[in-house]
Write a protein that holds these residues in place. Structure first.
Motif, PDB file in Angstrom:
ATOM      1  N   LEU A   1      -1.256 -11.558  26.461  1.00  9.52           N
ATOM      2  CA  LEU A   1      -2.624 -11.132  26.212  1.00  9.52           C
ATOM      3  C   LEU A   1      -2.678 -10.117  25.073  1.00  9.52           C
ATOM      4  O   LEU A   1      -3.567 -10.173  24.217  1.00  9.52           O
ATOM      5  N   ASP A   2      -1.707  -9.190  25.043  1.00 12.23           N
ATOM      6  CA  ASP A   2      -1.649  -8.208  23.963  1.00 12.23           C
ATOM      7  C   ASP A   2      -1.423  -8.886  22.613  1.00 12.23           C
ATOM      8  O   ASP A   2      -2.017  -8.509  21.596  1.00 12.23           O
ATOM      9  N   ILE A   3      -0.556  -9.891  22.597  1.00 12.81           N
ATOM     10  CA  ILE A   3      -0.288 -10.610  21.351  1.00 12.81           C
ATOM     11  C   ILE A   3      -1.527 -11.375  20.908  1.00 12.81           C
ATOM     12  O   ILE A   3      -1.830 -11.460  19.710  1.00 12.81           O
ATOM     13  N   SER A   4      -2.264 -11.927  21.863  1.00 12.66           N
ATOM     14  CA  SER A   4      -3.482 -12.661  21.513  1.00 12.66           C
ATOM     15  C   SER A   4      -4.494 -11.741  20.832  1.00 12.66           C
ATOM     16  O   SER A   4      -5.242 -12.174  19.948  1.00 12.66           O
ATOM     17  N   HIS A   5      -4.533 -10.481  21.222  1.00 17.33           N
ATOM     18  CA  HIS A   5      -5.451  -9.537  20.584  1.00 17.33           C
ATOM     19  C   HIS A   5      -5.066  -9.293  19.123  1.00 17.33           C
ATOM     20  O   HIS A   5      -5.939  -9.111  18.262  1.00 17.33           O
ATOM     21  N   VAL A   6      -3.767  -9.310  18.832  1.00 15.57           N
ATOM     22  CA  VAL A   6      -3.321  -9.198  17.441  1.00 15.57           C
ATOM     23  C   VAL A   6      -3.795 -10.421  16.656  1.00 15.57           C
ATOM     24  O   VAL A   6      -4.265 -10.300  15.513  1.00 15.57           O
ATOM     25  N   MET A   7      -3.687 -11.602  17.263  1.00 14.69           N
ATOM     26  CA  MET A   7      -4.133 -12.826  16.596  1.00 14.69           C
ATOM     27  C   MET A   7      -5.637 -12.797  16.351  1.00 14.69           C
ATOM     28  O   MET A   7      -6.117 -13.247  15.299  1.00 14.69           O
ATOM     29  N   VAL A   8      -6.397 -12.271  17.304  1.00 11.57           N
ATOM     30  CA  VAL A   8      -7.844 -12.138  17.106  1.00 11.57           C
ATOM     31  C   VAL A   8      -8.122 -11.285  15.876  1.00 11.57           C
ATOM     32  O   VAL A   8      -8.992 -11.599  15.053  1.00 11.57           O
ATOM     33  N   MET A   9      -7.377 -10.212  15.720  1.00 13.63           N
ATOM     34  CA  MET A   9      -7.574  -9.345  14.564  1.00 13.63           C
ATOM     35  C   MET A   9      -7.096 -10.006  13.275  1.00 13.63           C
ATOM     36  O   MET A   9      -7.669  -9.774  12.204  1.00 13.63           O
ATOM     37  N   MET A  10      -6.068 -10.837  13.352  1.00 19.54           N
ATOM     38  CA  MET A  10      -5.626 -11.586  12.162  1.00 19.54           C
ATOM     39  C   MET A  10      -6.717 -12.540  11.698  1.00 19.54           C
ATOM     40  O   MET A  10      -6.988 -12.669  10.499  1.00 19.54           O
ATOM     41  N   ILE A  11      -7.340 -13.220  12.642  1.00 17.96           N
ATOM     42  CA  ILE A  11      -8.435 -14.130  12.297  1.00 17.96           C
ATOM     43  C   ILE A  11      -9.624 -13.340  11.761  1.00 17.96           C
ATOM     44  O   ILE A  11     -10.306 -13.769  10.822  1.00 17.96           O
ATOM     45  N   THR A  12      -9.864 -12.160  12.334  1.00 20.37           N
ATOM     46  CA  THR A  12     -10.918 -11.280  11.821  1.00 20.37           C
ATOM     47  C   THR A  12     -10.646 -10.915  10.366  1.00 20.37           C
ATOM     48  O   THR A  12     -11.567 -10.903   9.530  1.00 20.37           O
ATOM     49  N   LEU A  13      -9.404 -10.634  10.052  1.00 23.45           N
ATOM     50  CA  LEU A  13      -9.016 -10.317   8.674  1.00 23.45           C
ATOM     51  C   LEU A  13      -9.352 -11.474   7.736  1.00 23.45           C
ATOM     52  O   LEU A  13      -9.909 -11.268   6.650  1.00 23.45           O
ATOM     53  N   VAL A  14      -9.035 -12.702   8.152  1.00 19.89           N
ATOM     54  CA  VAL A  14      -9.354 -13.878   7.337  1.00 19.89           C
ATOM     55  C   VAL A  14     -10.862 -14.004   7.150  1.00 19.89           C
ATOM     56  O   VAL A  14     -11.349 -14.293   6.043  1.00 19.89           O
TER      57      VAL A  14
ATOM     58  N   SER B   1      -9.121  -1.681   5.977  1.00 17.39           N
ATOM     59  CA  SER B   1      -9.366  -1.084   7.298  1.00 17.39           C
ATOM     60  C   SER B   1      -9.108  -2.087   8.411  1.00 17.39           C
ATOM     61  O   SER B   1      -8.536  -1.741   9.456  1.00 17.39           O
ATOM     62  N   VAL B   2      -9.482  -3.352   8.195  1.00 16.32           N
ATOM     63  CA  VAL B   2      -9.221  -4.383   9.206  1.00 16.32           C
ATOM     64  C   VAL B   2      -7.732  -4.698   9.267  1.00 16.32           C
ATOM     65  O   VAL B   2      -7.171  -4.918  10.354  1.00 16.32           O
ATOM     66  N   LEU B   3      -7.071  -4.715   8.102  1.00 17.76           N
ATOM     67  CA  LEU B   3      -5.621  -4.923   8.085  1.00 17.76           C
ATOM     68  C   LEU B   3      -4.908  -3.834   8.888  1.00 17.76           C
ATOM     69  O   LEU B   3      -3.955  -4.118   9.640  1.00 17.76           O
ATOM     70  N   LEU B   4      -5.358  -2.593   8.762  1.00 22.16           N
ATOM     71  CA  LEU B   4      -4.773  -1.501   9.543  1.00 22.16           C
ATOM     72  C   LEU B   4      -5.061  -1.671  11.036  1.00 22.16           C
ATOM     73  O   LEU B   4      -4.220  -1.322  11.878  1.00 22.16           O
ATOM     74  N   CYS B   5      -6.225  -2.230  11.357  1.00 24.79           N
ATOM     75  CA  CYS B   5      -6.539  -2.525  12.762  1.00 24.79           C
ATOM     76  C   CYS B   5      -5.580  -3.565  13.327  1.00 24.79           C
ATOM     77  O   CYS B   5      -5.185  -3.495  14.497  1.00 24.79           O
ATOM     78  N   VAL B   6      -5.213  -4.545  12.489  1.00 27.09           N
ATOM     79  CA  VAL B   6      -4.209  -5.535  12.904  1.00 27.09           C
ATOM     80  C   VAL B   6      -2.905  -4.827  13.242  1.00 27.09           C
ATOM     81  O   VAL B   6      -2.293  -5.076  14.298  1.00 27.09           O
ATOM     82  N   ALA B   7      -2.472  -3.941  12.355  1.00 30.56           N
ATOM     83  CA  ALA B   7      -1.206  -3.231  12.551  1.00 30.56           C
ATOM     84  C   ALA B   7      -1.233  -2.362  13.808  1.00 30.56           C
ATOM     85  O   ALA B   7      -0.278  -2.357  14.595  1.00 30.56           O
ATOM     86  N   LEU B   8      -2.335  -1.638  14.009  1.00 33.99           N
ATOM     87  CA  LEU B   8      -2.429  -0.760  15.175  1.00 33.99           C
ATOM     88  C   LEU B   8      -2.507  -1.562  16.469  1.00 33.99           C
ATOM     89  O   LEU B   8      -1.991  -1.123  17.507  1.00 33.99           O
ATOM     90  N   THR B   9      -3.144  -2.725  16.426  1.00 33.23           N
ATOM     91  CA  THR B   9      -3.193  -3.583  17.612  1.00 33.23           C
ATOM     92  C   THR B   9      -1.795  -4.089  17.945  1.00 33.23           C
ATOM     93  O   THR B   9      -1.424  -4.218  19.115  1.00 33.23           O
ATOM     94  N   LEU B  10      -1.006  -4.373  16.912  1.00 34.18           N
ATOM     95  CA  LEU B  10       0.374  -4.819  17.119  1.00 34.18           C
ATOM     96  C   LEU B  10       1.231  -3.705  17.701  1.00 34.18           C
ATOM     97  O   LEU B  10       2.038  -3.927  18.610  1.00 34.18           O
ATOM     98  N   ILE B  11       1.045  -2.488  17.204  1.00 35.26           N
ATOM     99  CA  ILE B  11       1.825  -1.348  17.693  1.00 35.26           C
ATOM    100  C   ILE B  11       1.443  -1.000  19.124  1.00 35.26           C
ATOM    101  O   ILE B  11       2.282  -0.628  19.941  1.00 35.26           O
TER     102      ILE B  11
END
Length: 404
Positions: free
Chosen positions: A182-195, A230-240
């Protein structure tokens, strides 16, 4: 190189049309099959989740729902768009014919086997699914490199990063990671948000000007860069994850939401309300911004469930933006006037209602199962209107006789 005609149609490279029309460009099979999958999978999951149906897909119904909406549905649309757009960007023919058929067959086989895992060993299912994104990235890289379009090369590592997240989903499912899928899926959601943030900035001002016959709003470079970074950083923080203070993560999400709100406001949603293929794009971007702000609120502890921001982004951002984009692109790339039909105009409105119902379920918890079923039904109807209305379009040759 393809150009946008005054009529709003898209002119493809002047080649003699050949082969099965459905396999002439990636948008045809991937948009249509992706929409068909979205139409079927959401009500199937909702019926299973509410106990009205017994369904035992790969991993579990929970894993299947999350994984397939991200790595099945959304990935199909993203790659279908990129593999189509790269031909416009470069003037170099994109993947089509038998290679495209092979790519689509891998995607489709993975979807079927994920739903019915008793048909093949688990390693076969995972191998097929994991093969799709690297292969799509390979086909995308060919015209980019041939035309030396280094500005667009960054899409390759994005697709490969998504492939890596897909592998991590399986690794977490089998308990080989300290975090869950589930945590990894949230990173993917943010990756798609970045796109979505990247592509929105590239095409929404142009679509707005062309669709509403108003002056195009000039981009502000620093705002565009800040919105994306800013969204790219959100991806990174979600991953961390929890290794960073929640207040810091929450602040960054709020900043990303506000920056993208300012960006969206400049695009003037109010001039698009009479243009059915433009206002849903704006509305989806606003939903995405709301999701970022709500995610910030969640990290500050102002929301108790992460489901609310996640579904604001996935249903409102992804769901509505995808439906509008595939409707527009499919018309333009088949030589038709870019004008929404009445059923599709209704579908866009239904998707807005779908978002509101789904958020109501998350926020209130009252009549939760009934609201889940209702939102799933509205989603399915919206995508069914595309599947039915665009079937003839994607299976038929361009009306101007060009290849594409």
């Amino acid at each position: 190189m393809a150009v946008l005609l005054p009529s709003g149609q898209i002119a493809e490279p002047s080649e003699q049309a050949r082969g099965w029309p459905f396999m002439r460009l990636a948008f045809r099979p991937l948009f249509w099959l992706g929409a068909l999958f979205a139409m079927l999978s959401i009500p199937l999951w909702a019926l299973t989740y509410t106990g009205n149906l017994t369904f035992t897909p790969f991993g579990s119904s929970h894993f299947w729902h999350i994984h397939e909406m991200l790595f099945g549905f959304a990935v199909a649309i993203i790659t279908g768009f990129l593999l189509t757009a790269v031909q416009n960007w470069s003037g170099v023919p994109s993947v089509k014919g038998k290679p495209l058929f092979a790519l689509v067959l891998i995607w489709l086989s993975a979807r079927l086997l994920m739903a019915f895992p008793h048909l093949a060993p688990n390693w076969v299912i995972m191998t097929l699914d994991l093969a799709y994104l690297p292969l799509a990235a390979f086909f995308l890289a060919i015209p980019i490199i041939k035309a030396a379009l280094w500005r667009n090369l960054f899409f390759i590592p994005i697709l490969l990063a998504m492939s890596g997240l897909n592998a991590l989903m399986y690794t977490a499912l089998y308990g080989h990671l300290a975090i869950n899928f589930l945590d990894i899926s949230h990173v993917m959601v943010m990756m798609i948000t970045l796109v979505m943030v990247i592509m929105g900035g590239r095409v929404f001002p142009m679509f707005t000007a062309n669709g509403t016959h108003t002056q195009r709003i000039a981009n502000i470079p620093w705002l565009d860069k800040a919105s994306i970074i800013s969204v790219l950083l959100c991806v990174a923080l979600t991953l961390i994850g929890d290794r960073v203070a929640q207040q810091f993560t929450g602040s960054l999400f709020l900043i990303a939401g506000v920056l993208n709100f300012i960006r969206a406001l400049r695009w003037r949603i109010w001039v698009t309300f009479g243009t059915a293929l433009v206002w849903p794009l704006h509305a989806s971007y606003w939903a995405l911004c709301c999701g970022l702000v709500l995610m910030g609120a969640y990290h500050f502890g102002w929301l108790t469930s992460i489901s609310t921001p996640i579904h604001a982004i996935t249903v409102g951002g992804m769901g509505l933006m995808i439906l509008a984009m595939i409707s527009r692109v499919s018309l333009g790339h088949t030589g038709r006037m870019i004008k929404a039909s009445k059923p599709m105009s209704f579908a866009f409105l239904l998707m807005v209602v779908t978002l509101l119902v789904r958020l109501l379920a998350s926020l209130t918890g009252t009549h939760y199962s009934s609201l889940i079923l209702l939102s799933a039904a509205l989603w399915a109807i919206s995508y069914a209107l595309f599947v039915i209305g665009y079937g003839k379009i994607v299976f038929s040759a361009r009306i101007d006789g060009r290849d594409g």
